[in-house]
Design an enzyme around this catalytic site. Structure first.
Site, PDB file in Angstrom:
ATOM      1  N   ASP A  25     -26.405  -4.469   4.210  1.00 49.33           N
ATOM      2  CA  ASP A  25     -25.580  -4.606   5.411  1.00 49.33           C
ATOM      3  C   ASP A  25     -25.850  -3.465   6.396  1.00 49.33           C
ATOM      4  O   ASP A  25     -25.463  -3.541   7.559  1.00 49.33           O
ATOM      5  CB  ASP A  25     -24.086  -4.589   5.022  1.00 49.33           C
ATOM      6  CG  ASP A  25     -23.401  -5.907   5.356  1.00 49.33           C
ATOM      7  OD1 ASP A  25     -23.993  -6.717   6.095  1.00 49.33           O
ATOM      8  OD2 ASP A  25     -22.266  -6.121   4.885  1.00 49.33           O
ATOM      9  N   LYS A  27     -22.588 -17.190   3.566  1.00 50.58           N
ATOM     10  CA  LYS A  27     -23.646 -16.299   3.073  1.00 50.58           C
ATOM     11  C   LYS A  27     -24.187 -16.811   1.741  1.00 50.58           C
ATOM     12  O   LYS A  27     -25.396 -16.809   1.502  1.00 50.58           O
ATOM     13  CB  LYS A  27     -23.102 -14.868   2.925  1.00 50.58           C
ATOM     14  CG  LYS A  27     -22.920 -14.172   4.270  1.00 50.58           C
ATOM     15  CD  LYS A  27     -22.096 -12.897   4.168  1.00 50.58           C
ATOM     16  CE  LYS A  27     -21.750 -12.384   5.569  1.00 50.58           C
ATOM     17  NZ  LYS A  27     -20.826 -11.243   5.570  1.00 50.58           N
ATOM     18  N   GLN A  49     -17.632  -7.425   1.647  1.00 52.39           N
ATOM     19  CA  GLN A  49     -17.085  -8.136   2.802  1.00 52.39           C
ATOM     20  C   GLN A  49     -15.890  -7.365   3.373  1.00 52.39           C
ATOM     21  O   GLN A  49     -14.943  -7.071   2.657  1.00 52.39           O
ATOM     22  CB  GLN A  49     -16.669  -9.562   2.401  1.00 52.39           C
ATOM     23  CG  GLN A  49     -16.191 -10.419   3.561  1.00 52.39           C
ATOM     24  CD  GLN A  49     -17.275 -10.693   4.596  1.00 52.39           C
ATOM     25  OE1 GLN A  49     -18.416 -10.997   4.250  1.00 52.39           O
ATOM     26  NE2 GLN A  49     -16.938 -10.576   5.871  1.00 52.39           N
TER      27      GLN A  49
END
Ligand code: NAD
Length: 286
Positions: free
Chosen positions: A119, A52, A96
């Protein structure tokens, strides 16, 4: 058969975004910023985060990494999120997952400012998606839709079976496929570990989305001729990365299929960048 090439498609999206970002950064005096929080030393998470960061860098997005040890306290993590919520240079916040045992990931996700929830896991984002309102859609299912769109594969009127009901893939995927709009309007069944007769259900489906996490779970006899098969699964095996579908047994009979690797995976990152740019645009008023 159409090979739904996520690697190529994601590269095209990333290049479109980097052109946009270059222009926007000149006009607005700063690049979009994505904060990535990584807790602990899970090897798969480390790889995802590194990918990422690299993708951000290539697109001209500033990546701000916050690495914390596995024994970080819930309080410390929540304070970090609160701080990132207020930072002008942060347009997106990504936590994460999974978090190490003992930490409450839902409490952390709930704290992320929905305006920076790139997200798409915040309850507000999920709620807006459910209601068909604009907002951030979770990156993996959004990537599936984008992949279909860019290959002119339509879903309207088709019967879709999604295998897996997770918050990050199965559930939002269902909402995106049954919703309104050019690329939705499918009739959706969400199957899971307690679903009886899964083989028969799949064998009648025009679209199968596999998000289970079991290598080659979807076998040739579960797929009808001409079906569209989306393989979300990523399974590390002795033979390398494999999906949830038995690609070789299926590929010659389907109308479209995603490979693993190189299918849905790269699209997920491309959608994360897209959401970050979307957030930035909203915040700078572009
Ligand atoms: P999860 O473990 O949260 O959910 C798995 C789902 O599979 C559950 O809903 C469960 O009910 C269902 N399931 C398990 N056994 C089943 C069975 N025998 N029959 C029917 N359903 C069954 O998983 P997840 O987070 O949704 O991820 C699924 C897979 O997708 C994993 O391999 C993961 O690595 C992969 N993934 C890929 C991406 C990507 O970017 N390509 C993103 C997220 C997840």
């Amino acid at each position: 058969m159409i090979l739904l090439d996520g690697k190529k498609t994601a590269a095209a999206i990333r290049s479109e975004l980097s052109e946009q970002v270059a222009e926007l950064a000149t006009t607005h005096g700063r690049a979009p910023g994505l904060a990535v929080i990584l807790v602990g030393d899970d090897p798969a998470s480390q790889v995802y985060v590194r990918n990422k960061e690299k993708a951000c860098e290539n697109a001209g997005i500033t990546s701000l990494a916050f690495r914390k040890p596995a024994d970080v306290t819930q309080q410390e993590l929540e304070d970090l999120i609160r701080d990132l919520n207020t930072r002008e240079d942060v347009d997106g916040i990504l936590l994460q997952l999974p978090l190490p045992k003992g930490l409450d990931s839902q409490a952390c996700l709930d704290l992320i400012d929905p305006a920076k929830d790139v997200d798409g896991f915040h309850p507000v984002s999920m709620g807006r998606l459910a209601l068909g309102l604009p907002g951030f859609a979770p990156c993996t299912p959004a990537g599936v839709i984008e992949l279909l769109k860019r290959h002119n594969v339509t879903t309207a009127g088709k019967r879709a079976v999604i295998i897996g009901r997770s918050n990050i893939v199965g559930k939002p995927m269902a909402m995106m496929l049954w919703g309104y709009g050019d690329f939705a309007n499918a009739t959706v069944t969400v199957a899971h570990s307690r679903t009886p007769g899964l083989k028969e259900l799949c064998a009648e489906a025009d679209i199968i989305v596999a998000a289970i996490g079991r290598p080659h779970f979807v076998t040739g006899d579960m797929v009808k001729d001409g079906a569209i098969v989306i393989d979300v699964g990523i399974n590390r095996t002795d033979n390398g990365l494999v999906g949830d579908c038995d690609f070789d047994a299926i590929k010659d009979r389907v109308s479209a299929i995603t490979p693993v690797p190189g299918g849905v995976g790269p699209m997920t990152i491309a959608m994360l960048l897209k959401n970050t740019v979307q957030s930035y645009k909203g915040r700078v008023g572009a």
